[in-house]
Scaffold this active site. Structure first.
Site, PDB file in Angstrom:
ATOM      1  N   LYS A   1      19.845  17.275  21.974  1.00  0.00           N
ATOM      2  CA  LYS A   1      19.718  15.866  22.653  1.00  0.00           C
ATOM      3  C   LYS A   1      18.584  15.319  22.035  1.00  0.00           C
ATOM      4  CE  LYS A   1      20.243  12.728  26.122  1.00  0.00           C
ATOM      5  NZ  LYS A   1      20.642  12.284  27.611  1.00  0.00           N
TER       6      LYS A   1
ATOM      7  N   LYS B   1      23.813  15.308  19.916  1.00  0.00           N
ATOM      8  CA  LYS B   1      23.839  13.941  20.219  1.00  0.00           C
ATOM      9  C   LYS B   1      22.578  13.263  19.845  1.00  0.00           C
ATOM     10  CE  LYS B   1      23.635  11.264  24.292  1.00  0.00           C
ATOM     11  NZ  LYS B   1      23.245  11.011  25.721  1.00  0.00           N
TER      12      LYS B   1
HETATM   13  C1  PBG Z   1      21.429  10.423  30.559  1.00  0.00           C
HETATM   14  C2  PBG Z   1      22.462  10.114  29.263  1.00  0.00           C
HETATM   15  C3  PBG Z   1      22.018   9.279  28.250  1.00  0.00           C
HETATM   16  C4  PBG Z   1      23.153   9.309  27.434  1.00  0.00           C
HETATM   17  C5  PBG Z   1      24.128  10.361  28.095  1.00  0.00           C
HETATM   18  N1  PBG Z   1      23.521  10.638  29.142  1.00  0.00           N
HETATM   19  C6  PBG Z   1      20.946   8.368  28.073  1.00  0.00           C
HETATM   20  C7  PBG Z   1      19.574   8.667  27.859  1.00  0.00           C
HETATM   21  O1  PBG Z   1      19.219  10.009  27.488  1.00  0.00           O
HETATM   22  O2  PBG Z   1      18.611   7.866  27.752  1.00  0.00           O
HETATM   23  C8  PBG Z   1      23.357   8.431  26.153  1.00  0.00           C
HETATM   24  C9  PBG Z   1      24.928   8.345  26.167  1.00  0.00           C
HETATM   25  C10 PBG Z   1      25.164   6.900  24.938  1.00  0.00           C
HETATM   26  O3  PBG Z   1      24.227   6.345  24.441  1.00  0.00           O
HETATM   27  O4  PBG Z   1      26.330   6.978  24.837  1.00  0.00           O
HETATM   28  N2  PBG Z   1      20.383  11.262  30.186  1.00  0.00           N
END
Ligand code: PBG
Length: 324
Positions: free
Chosen positions: A195, A248
């Site tokens: 991520k 992601k």
């Molecule tokens: C929580 C999380 C996030 C997303 C999914 N889980 C945001 C982040 O890390 O700031 C983003 C999902 C999206 O942008 O559609 N940590």
């Protein structure tokens, strides 16, 4: 080999032929539909930067999931937005938290639907970070204990898969151990393994009310410049017990999906994130892009890169398009 003996265009002659030699297909079976859940009754709050997506209360979620089930979408992913936040994100792991209640009620109504829960603290902490803060820093090792409590409470409510997204070191191991020690050996883990610290999450943070109040997430999420590191992250998560790994965002990271496909045999999920959704929605609302064609092309590319599963805010629309 070559022209004039070979003309690859011969097999592009018509739609059926093109379909026959198509190498990649998206199917309804690949899709996961995310939802943002709020407290209250009959509540529905549109999210400005994500046209078509709303924060909804549990009664509306039940209606939605009945439709999801009818469309044949196999799973939903739940994000909770609690009424109150605190320093320890305690609403994330209380028995009657927003996600725990949502899971119980959806399971009761639609037992066959797979429920995945996001396991993170960012919507639950006052400072909006994914972990708890000690002396101005995110404290990894105490955070993973709380993530493990959160995951267990989701499993106890009936979640089929828990999805840790906080990017803390050792989160998968700690969650797996806590689930196993409490008899939840069959609850699966989909880990947000690779991520990235991405600006594509902007609209989500509006939706989940989870923007960090100081600093950013670069101390725990990955540097967009790195690819080898994604392999290290995924390797560790697989060793720690992740059943599904995730890359992601999706679109700007197709090379990562492709590398992970080459190097691992575990199922790979790709998250077609909020910023990817917002860009296409904004352009199509102005008539600058053809939404349906663009979305199907994007999702096909994500699968072609090697993803097995796609989390997308378009899941319902795509299911309808694929059916017709
Ligand atoms: C929580 C999380 C996030 C997303 C999914 N889980 C945001 C982040 O890390 O700031 C983003 C999902 C999206 O942008 O559609 N940590």
């Amino acid at each position: 080999m070559g022209y004039p003996l070979h003309r690859l265009s011969r097999l592009r002659k018509n739609e059926r032929l093109r379909r026959m030699i198509g190498e990649t297909r998206i199917s309804i079976d690949d899709l996961i539909m995310p939802y943002f859940i709020i407290t209250g009754k009959k509540a529905i709050e549109p999210i400005e930067s994500m046209p078509g997506i709303c924060r909804i209360s549990i009664d509306n979620l039940i209606k939605e999931t009945k439709e999801v089930e009818q469309l044949g979408i196999p799973a939903i992913l739940l994000f909770g937005i609690p009424e109150k936040k605190d320093a320890l994100g305690s609403q994330a792991y209380v028995k009657d938290g927003i996600v725990q209640r949502a899971v119980r009620e959806v399971k009761k109504e639609i037992p066959a639907l797979t429920i995945i829960t996001d396991v993170c603290l960012c919507s639950y902490t006052v400072h909006g970070h994914c972990g708890i803060v000690k002396d101005g820093e995110i404290d990894n090792d105490s955070t993973i204990e709380l993530l493990a409590r959160t995951a267990l409470s989701h499993a106890q409510a009936g979640a089929d898969i828990v999805a840790p997204s906080a990017m803390m070191d050792g989160q998968v191991k700690t969650i797996r151990e806590n689930l196993d020690n409490n008899g939840y050996r069959k609850t699966a883990i989909m880990s947000y393994s690779a991520k990235y610290a991405s600006s594509f999450y902007g609209p989500f943070r509006e939706a989940a009310n989870s923007s960090p109040q100081f600093g950013d997430r670069k101390l725990y999420q990955m540097n967009p410049a790195n690819s080898d590191e994604a392999i290290s992250e995924i390797k560790l998560d697989v060793e720690e017990g992740a059943d599904i790994v995730m890359v992601k965002p999706a679109l700007a990271y197709l090379d990562i999906i492709s590398r992970v496909r080459d190097e691992f045999t575990v199922p790979i999920a790709a998250y077609n994130v909020s910023g990817e959704y917002a860009m296409v929605k904004a352009a199509s609302q102005r008539g600058w892009l053809e939404e349906k064609k663009i979305v199907l092309e994007m999702l096909t590319s994500i699968k072609r890169a090697g993803a097995d599963i796609i989390i997308t805010y378009w899941a319902k629309e795509v299911a309808k398009w694929l059916k017709s």
